[in-house]
Design a protein around this motif. Sequence first.
Motif, PDB file in Angstrom:
ATOM      1  N   PHE A  89     -54.758 -46.943 119.967  1.00  0.00           N
ATOM      2  CA  PHE A  89     -54.707 -47.859 118.821  1.00  0.00           C
ATOM      3  C   PHE A  89     -55.943 -48.759 118.709  1.00  0.00           C
ATOM      4  O   PHE A  89     -56.095 -49.470 117.717  1.00  0.00           O
ATOM      5  CB  PHE A  89     -53.445 -48.723 118.878  1.00  0.00           C
ATOM      6  CG  PHE A  89     -52.198 -48.012 118.397  1.00  0.00           C
ATOM      7  CD1 PHE A  89     -52.118 -47.512 117.106  1.00  0.00           C
ATOM      8  CD2 PHE A  89     -51.101 -47.872 119.229  1.00  0.00           C
ATOM      9  CE1 PHE A  89     -50.964 -46.872 116.658  1.00  0.00           C
ATOM     10  CE2 PHE A  89     -49.943 -47.245 118.792  1.00  0.00           C
ATOM     11  CZ  PHE A  89     -49.874 -46.743 117.502  1.00  0.00           C
ATOM     12  N   ILE A  90     -56.830 -48.746 119.720  1.00  0.00           N
ATOM     13  CA  ILE A  90     -58.072 -49.522 119.565  1.00  0.00           C
ATOM     14  C   ILE A  90     -58.963 -48.827 118.537  1.00  0.00           C
ATOM     15  O   ILE A  90     -59.649 -49.476 117.741  1.00  0.00           O
ATOM     16  CB  ILE A  90     -58.840 -49.667 120.906  1.00  0.00           C
ATOM     17  CG1 ILE A  90     -57.953 -50.301 121.983  1.00  0.00           C
ATOM     18  CG2 ILE A  90     -60.108 -50.514 120.709  1.00  0.00           C
ATOM     19  CD1 ILE A  90     -58.600 -50.366 123.373  1.00  0.00           C
ATOM     20  N   ALA A  91     -58.935 -47.485 118.562  1.00  0.00           N
ATOM     21  CA  ALA A  91     -59.780 -46.709 117.645  1.00  0.00           C
ATOM     22  C   ALA A  91     -59.087 -46.547 116.294  1.00  0.00           C
ATOM     23  O   ALA A  91     -58.773 -45.436 115.858  1.00  0.00           O
ATOM     24  CB  ALA A  91     -60.120 -45.362 118.273  1.00  0.00           C
ATOM     25  N   ALA A 132     -43.747 -59.546 128.942  1.00  0.00           N
ATOM     26  CA  ALA A 132     -44.600 -60.294 129.865  1.00  0.00           C
ATOM     27  C   ALA A 132     -45.217 -59.351 130.883  1.00  0.00           C
ATOM     28  O   ALA A 132     -44.569 -58.400 131.346  1.00  0.00           O
ATOM     29  CB  ALA A 132     -43.799 -61.366 130.578  1.00  0.00           C
ATOM     30  N   GLY A 133     -46.480 -59.630 131.206  1.00  0.00           N
ATOM     31  CA  GLY A 133     -47.195 -58.781 132.152  1.00  0.00           C
ATOM     32  C   GLY A 133     -46.807 -59.045 133.594  1.00  0.00           C
ATOM     33  O   GLY A 133     -46.759 -58.123 134.400  1.00  0.00           O
ATOM     34  N   LEU A 134     -46.534 -60.286 133.918  1.00  0.00           N
ATOM     35  CA  LEU A 134     -46.318 -60.630 135.327  1.00  0.00           C
ATOM     36  C   LEU A 134     -44.956 -61.255 135.598  1.00  0.00           C
ATOM     37  O   LEU A 134     -44.822 -62.181 136.388  1.00  0.00           O
ATOM     38  CB  LEU A 134     -47.424 -61.595 135.793  1.00  0.00           C
ATOM     39  CG  LEU A 134     -48.844 -61.035 135.738  1.00  0.00           C
ATOM     40  CD1 LEU A 134     -49.866 -62.087 136.137  1.00  0.00           C
ATOM     41  CD2 LEU A 134     -48.983 -59.828 136.671  1.00  0.00           C
ATOM     42  N   ALA A 175     -42.648 -45.491 128.624  1.00  0.00           N
ATOM     43  CA  ALA A 175     -43.764 -44.957 129.411  1.00  0.00           C
ATOM     44  C   ALA A 175     -45.095 -45.434 128.841  1.00  0.00           C
ATOM     45  O   ALA A 175     -45.264 -45.533 127.624  1.00  0.00           O
ATOM     46  CB  ALA A 175     -43.725 -43.430 129.394  1.00  0.00           C
ATOM     47  N   ALA A 176     -46.060 -45.716 129.740  1.00  0.00           N
ATOM     48  CA  ALA A 176     -47.395 -46.165 129.302  1.00  0.00           C
ATOM     49  C   ALA A 176     -48.448 -45.702 130.290  1.00  0.00           C
ATOM     50  O   ALA A 176     -48.178 -45.488 131.471  1.00  0.00           O
ATOM     51  CB  ALA A 176     -47.427 -47.689 129.207  1.00  0.00           C
ATOM     52  N   GLY A 177     -49.675 -45.571 129.752  1.00  0.00           N
ATOM     53  CA  GLY A 177     -50.812 -45.254 130.616  1.00  0.00           C
ATOM     54  C   GLY A 177     -51.344 -43.871 130.372  1.00  0.00           C
ATOM     55  O   GLY A 177     -50.756 -42.889 130.840  1.00  0.00           O
TER      56      GLY A 177
HETATM   57  C1  LIG Z   1     -57.944 -53.903 125.461  1.00  0.00           C
HETATM   58  C2  LIG Z   1     -56.709 -53.966 126.289  1.00  0.00           C
HETATM   59  C3  LIG Z   1     -56.109 -55.192 126.501  1.00  0.00           C
HETATM   60  C4  LIG Z   1     -54.912 -55.271 127.201  1.00  0.00           C
HETATM   61  N1  LIG Z   1     -54.317 -56.499 127.337  1.00  0.00           N
HETATM   62  C5  LIG Z   1     -53.077 -56.574 127.868  1.00  0.00           C
HETATM   63  C6  LIG Z   1     -52.372 -57.811 127.870  1.00  0.00           C
HETATM   64  O1  LIG Z   1     -52.894 -58.850 127.446  1.00  0.00           O
HETATM   65  N2  LIG Z   1     -51.114 -57.825 128.369  1.00  0.00           N
HETATM   66  C7  LIG Z   1     -50.512 -56.679 128.853  1.00  0.00           C
HETATM   67  O2  LIG Z   1     -49.339 -56.739 129.254  1.00  0.00           O
HETATM   68  N3  LIG Z   1     -51.168 -55.501 128.883  1.00  0.00           N
HETATM   69  C8  LIG Z   1     -52.420 -55.426 128.389  1.00  0.00           C
HETATM   70  N4  LIG Z   1     -53.078 -54.221 128.382  1.00  0.00           N
HETATM   71  C9  LIG Z   1     -52.403 -53.006 128.901  1.00  0.00           C
HETATM   72  C10 LIG Z   1     -51.554 -52.403 127.766  1.00  0.00           C
HETATM   73  O3  LIG Z   1     -50.438 -53.235 127.532  1.00  0.00           O
HETATM   74  C11 LIG Z   1     -51.046 -50.982 128.054  1.00  0.00           C
HETATM   75  O4  LIG Z   1     -50.141 -50.977 129.126  1.00  0.00           O
HETATM   76  C12 LIG Z   1     -52.133 -49.946 128.293  1.00  0.00           C
HETATM   77  O5  LIG Z   1     -53.133 -50.076 127.328  1.00  0.00           O
HETATM   78  C13 LIG Z   1     -51.520 -48.548 128.222  1.00  0.00           C
HETATM   79  O6  LIG Z   1     -52.435 -47.554 128.568  1.00  0.00           O
HETATM   80  P1  LIG Z   1     -53.389 -46.814 127.502  1.00  0.00           P
HETATM   81  O7  LIG Z   1     -54.456 -47.807 127.191  1.00  0.00           O
HETATM   82  O8  LIG Z   1     -53.894 -45.639 128.240  1.00  0.00           O
HETATM   83  O9  LIG Z   1     -52.573 -46.456 126.311  1.00  0.00           O
HETATM   84  C14 LIG Z   1     -54.311 -54.108 127.731  1.00  0.00           C
HETATM   85  C15 LIG Z   1     -54.925 -52.872 127.533  1.00  0.00           C
HETATM   86  C16 LIG Z   1     -56.114 -52.778 126.822  1.00  0.00           C
HETATM   87  C17 LIG Z   1     -56.730 -51.420 126.601  1.00  0.00           C
END
Ligand SMILES: Cc1cc2nc3c(=O)[nH]c(=O)nc-3n(C[C@H](O)[C@H](O)[C@H](O)COP(=O)(O)O)c2cc1C
Length: 323
Positions: free
Chosen positions: A199-201, A97-99, A172-174
Amino acid sequence: MALHTRLTELLDIEHPVMLAGMGGVSYHRLVAAVSEAGGIGTLGASTMSDDELPAEMAKVRAATSKPFGVDLLTAMPGQVEKGIRSVIDGGARIFVAGLGVPREAIDLLHSHNILVGSMCGKVRHAVSAVASGVDFVVAQGTEGGGHTGTVATLALVPQVVDAVGSKVPVVAAGGLFDGRGLAASLALGADGVWIGTRFIATPEARAVAGYKDALLGLAEDGTVISKSYTGKTCRVVRTEWTNHFEEHPEELQPFPQQAVASMKAGVNHLGGEDGLAVDSSREFMPCGQGVGAIDTLVPAGDIVRSMVAEAERVMEQIASTRR
Ligand SMILES: Cc1cc2nc3c(=O)[nH]c(=O)nc-3n(C[C@H](O)[C@H](O)[C@H](O)COP(=O)(O)O)c2cc1C
């Protein structure tokens, strides 16, 4: 060789690589491809309707017998309850969950043997998530695509590890996009990585027309943190729309009104049909700062495998510098 961490142990997966649950992007093809390669795929359910989520989960199960997860961005009471019911019925292994997730929801998920993770942009988010009973936390730095905070990955991850790493695995993320990022994350004390933008590409990602091409052509400074698409701080590809609101911040509305405004203006189709024609000079395209390193579409399974192989090489190289 393989990288075994507390995360691979907990989730019973081969590689400590998680596909971020990206709304609009992480649908069944991508999720199944990452899980099948030995990482774990997470469906981005925030853009899915009540009917779409169970259908997507069924398609993942048809494509792979490996574990997968579901991510729901909001902690809106109604959405989480419905989403959790689908997660339980649909056979997911993890819920993210995000929040934040209410305690009762965590208990319910645990009673069905589903592990719970929480996205964190600050140390105190991680501390409170662990106090509520989550099984792992994802520490996402400001470099990441999508809704994001202000603290950088390199600073955030070790501080989250110090605060909660003795209790649960930290992911870790980001801004991470390759094996060097995976090795660096392990060096910071993380147990794995949560990867979005890279992973989008991929051929398997779902995306509106022009989104993947925009990423391939972008440099590392081509993103901006903007409230112009949702009303919350979101890292996206810089567009004419973000530029307009940079010049006219007084026109910004709070979340969720700004999201409604961007949809009405025809610049926000996240979750729209795969390949939908949009105006990519103004469209909502969440994207992290690692984007400058991405110049080709690569199958998702190859990304997982090459990330792990490169991390192993890097760690061996570092070890060989010791006397
Ligand atoms: C297109 C897109 C949609 C995302 N949607 C969500 C989401 O719905 N819920 C969420 O928890 N994080 C969301 N995120 C954040 C990702 O879960 C993740 O933390 C982030 O993409 C990591 O960084 P990076 O894009 O540099 O790999 C989204 C990120 C992207 C790029």
